[in-house]
Design a protein around this motif. Structure first.
Motif, short mmCIF file in Angstrom:
data_model
loop_
_atom_site.label_atom_id
_atom_site.label_comp_id
_atom_site.label_asym_id
_atom_site.label_seq_id
_atom_site.Cartn_x
_atom_site.Cartn_y
_atom_site.Cartn_z
N GLY A 30 2.34 -1.34 -4.36
CA GLY A 30 2.62 0.05 -4.05
C GLY A 30 2.75 0.90 -5.31
O GLY A 30 2.46 0.47 -6.43
N HIS A 31 3.21 2.11 -5.12
CA HIS A 31 3.23 3.12 -6.19
C HIS A 31 4.50 3.96 -6.06
O HIS A 31 4.91 4.32 -4.95
N GLU B 85 5.95 7.55 -6.98
CA GLU B 85 5.59 8.90 -7.39
C GLU B 85 6.86 9.60 -7.88
O GLU B 85 7.79 9.85 -7.11
N ASP C 80 1.60 12.24 0.19
CA ASP C 80 1.29 11.09 1.04
C ASP C 80 2.35 9.99 0.89
O ASP C 80 2.05 8.82 0.65
N LEU C 81 3.61 10.38 1.07
CA LEU C 81 4.72 9.48 0.83
C LEU C 81 5.06 8.63 2.06
O LEU C 81 5.01 9.12 3.19
N ASP C 82 5.43 7.40 1.80
CA ASP C 82 5.94 6.51 2.85
C ASP C 82 7.45 6.38 2.81
O ASP C 82 8.06 5.86 3.75
N ARG D 78 3.51 4.42 -0.84
CA ARG D 78 3.75 5.42 -1.88
C ARG D 78 5.18 5.90 -1.72
O ARG D 78 5.54 6.45 -0.67
N HIS D 79 5.98 5.71 -2.75
CA HIS D 79 7.41 5.92 -2.66
C HIS D 79 7.83 7.05 -3.60
O HIS D 79 7.66 6.94 -4.82
N THR E 8 0.82 -1.22 0.00
CA THR E 8 0.00 0.00 0.00
C THR E 8 0.85 1.27 0.00
O THR E 8 0.30 2.36 0.10
#
Length: 517
Positions: A229-230, A232, A291-293, A202-203, A200
């Motif tokens: 995940g995604h 960005e 909204d980055l992890d 966001r990188h 889930t």
């Protein structure tokens, strides 16, 4: 927790820091793993032994209670007694979008009751066989009491059926209050939490590749292809506009935070510190807005223009982000920022690291980096040092200097193979005391119980790449579980016999998409 040395949940534990007004959302620290739970037994027994089902339901309730204590959100779909109920449970678990499904074998049950769960549940499955107590009372027990202890009976059947329908098999056997068994179940749950964080996540990837670093170059599609995940893709202008919008109140608050967290060396210039604080506020906004992890970044810049100044001013803010659960890695190291995220979610932190030098006199490998460090796992209060030049990079400013907490550590890297696949590379060692350079680097002395030269050769041969994460604690058992749940190859570098005339560090592929118990 398996003897691991974890950092706490204080100011710089995960997800504890909130933003100033207008600075954007607080960064996600990853949701808790969602664990589906289904218990079952053969319905033919219930009319034959009326006391059996109530006893098994009590065991199932206790297992559900203990599962909820593992820092997981438990979706308990109850008790199944035949294949139809198993199929209904599978559909409910799939709808719940679980990260791990636990099937509790309370007594004998047929494979038709759990194969639908394994096939349709949409998540890896862990089977647990936990009998009521350590051993039966053989003199007092009859058939009904024995059946409450025979959860082991269907385990080989399940393994055979899972293999034939193409579902990975993993299990834990013990008794309901067996702490050794629960330690293993907790390991699978933690691994599911890491899988969820990546699935889930966001990188952010901001800037461009450091010129010439072939090993750092990676295929972005392999991130969702391997873990979900995604990614960005960001421009440094995304940081520029947010840094320009930062107010003086935010900068003042960040300066106060920096002085509370760091020791300031006399070499730190006031203007450089203020700029680093302003960029840190811009990073807060960037992470919140997208909204980055995690974040990986690099920009070269020229002649002191704004992008060069932004790139040079990021170490303070990136270190603060990393310490609160949003790992940030320099030099465009997307794979290392992912490795740092894995370490963080396993409770070991994870600091941006590379090889620096070998100390053959003391038998240690010195490693660290001149970029962001993980403040929450430092041995001492971290230091901010002013640098007039960043070696090999443009710009100047403040840098973070710290030593990772002494004791057991694990190196975790994410390599990429010739055919494009990601692979985990790991090794365990121990950070020890000794002399350190005072040049604004995060530097640690790591003892791997082997000749530093031989160990370095073995580590380099693993395909790890230029950078990796250095985490506290012994994480290999958790990494093996994570590798199994994600079908990722895990390469372990240890002290196994290697090539040459005598024993030395070796490289072994020890986990991946296969059976792990």
């Amino acid at each position: 927790m398996d003897g691991r040395d974890t950092y706490g949940e204080g100011t710089y534990g995960r997800g504890t820091t909130t933003y100033d007004e207008g600075a954007g959302r607080r960064p996600s620290a990853g949701r808790r793993p969602r664990v589906g739970l289904v218990a079952g037994g053969l319905g033919a027994y219930w009319p034959q032994f009326p006391e059996l089902l109530p006893q098994l339901r009590r065991s199932a309730a206790r297992v559900s209670e203990r599962m909820r204590a593992l820092d997981a959100d438990v979706v308990d779909v109850g008790f199944v007694s035949d294949a139809r109920e198993g199929a209904e449970a599978a559909d409910r678990l799939r709808a719940a979008d679980c990260d791990l499904i636990v099937g509790f074998l309370t007594t004998y049950m047929t494979a038709t009751m759990l194969v639908p769960v394994a096939q349709r549940g949409g998540a890896p499955v862990l089977l647990i066989n936990l009998q009521p107590t350590e051993a039966m009372d053989h003199d007092a027990f009859g058939t009904g009491q024995w059946l409450a202890y025979c959860g082991a009976c269907p385990l080989p059947e399940m393994a055979n059926a899972f293999a034939r329908v193409g579902v990975p098999f993993r299990s834990v056997s013990g008794h309901v209050e067996d702490e050794r068994a629960w330690s293993r179940i907790a390991r699978w749950t933690r691994a599911a939490g890491v899988r969820a964080a990546l699935r889930t996540g966001r990188h952010g990837l901001m800037g461009h590749l450091y010129p010439g670093m072939y090993d750092v170059s990676t295929d972005l599609t392999m991130v969702p292809g391997s873990f979900g995940g995604h990614v960005e893709v960001l421009e440094f202008d995304d940081l520029r506009v947010r840094t320009e919008a930062v107010g003086e109140k935010e900068v003042a608050a960040k300066l106060t935070e920096a002085r509370e967290v760091f020791t300031l060396d006399d070499s730190v210039a006031g203007d450089d510190l203020e700029w680093a604080a302003r960029v840190a506020c811009g990073l807060d906004r960037l992470v919140g807005d997208f909204d980055l992890d995690s974040l990986a970044y690099y920009h070269r810049g020229l002649d002191g223009e704004i992008h060069e100044r932004l790139g040079a001013g990021m170490i303070l803010g990136a270190s603060l982000l990393t310490a609160r659960g949003v790992p940030a890695a320099g030099e465009y190291e997307l794979r290392t920022s992912l490795a740092m995220l894995v370490c963080d979610r396993l409770g070991g932190g994870g600091s941006f690291t590379e090889l620096q030098a070998l100390d053959f006199r003391d038998g240690v490998v010195e490693m660290g980096h001149d970029g962001p460090g993980h403040l929450a796992i430092g041995e001492h209060r971290p230091l901010l040092r002013g640098l007039g030049v960043y070696h090999g990079k443009r710009g100047w400013g403040v840098s973070v200097e710290l030593d990772v907490r002494h004791g057991p550590v694990t190196l975790v890297g994410l390599g990429q193979t010739r055919d494009g696949r990601y692979r985990l590379v790991a090794a365990e060692g121990e950070v020890v005391g000794g002399p350190l350079l005072r040049i604004g680097n995060t530097t640690s002395r790591v003892d791997f119980g082997a000749d530093p030269g031989e160990w370095t050769d073995a580590w380099s041969a693993s395909g790890v790449g230029h950078h990796w994460a250095l985490a506290t604690g012994r994480l290999l058992p958790d990494l093996r579980a994570f590798a199994d749940l994600t079908g990722t190859e895990l390469v372990e570098v240890g002290t196994a016999p290697g090539p040459g005339p005598g024993p030395g560090p070796g490289v072994g592929i020890s986990a991946g998409p296969h059976c792990v118990a």
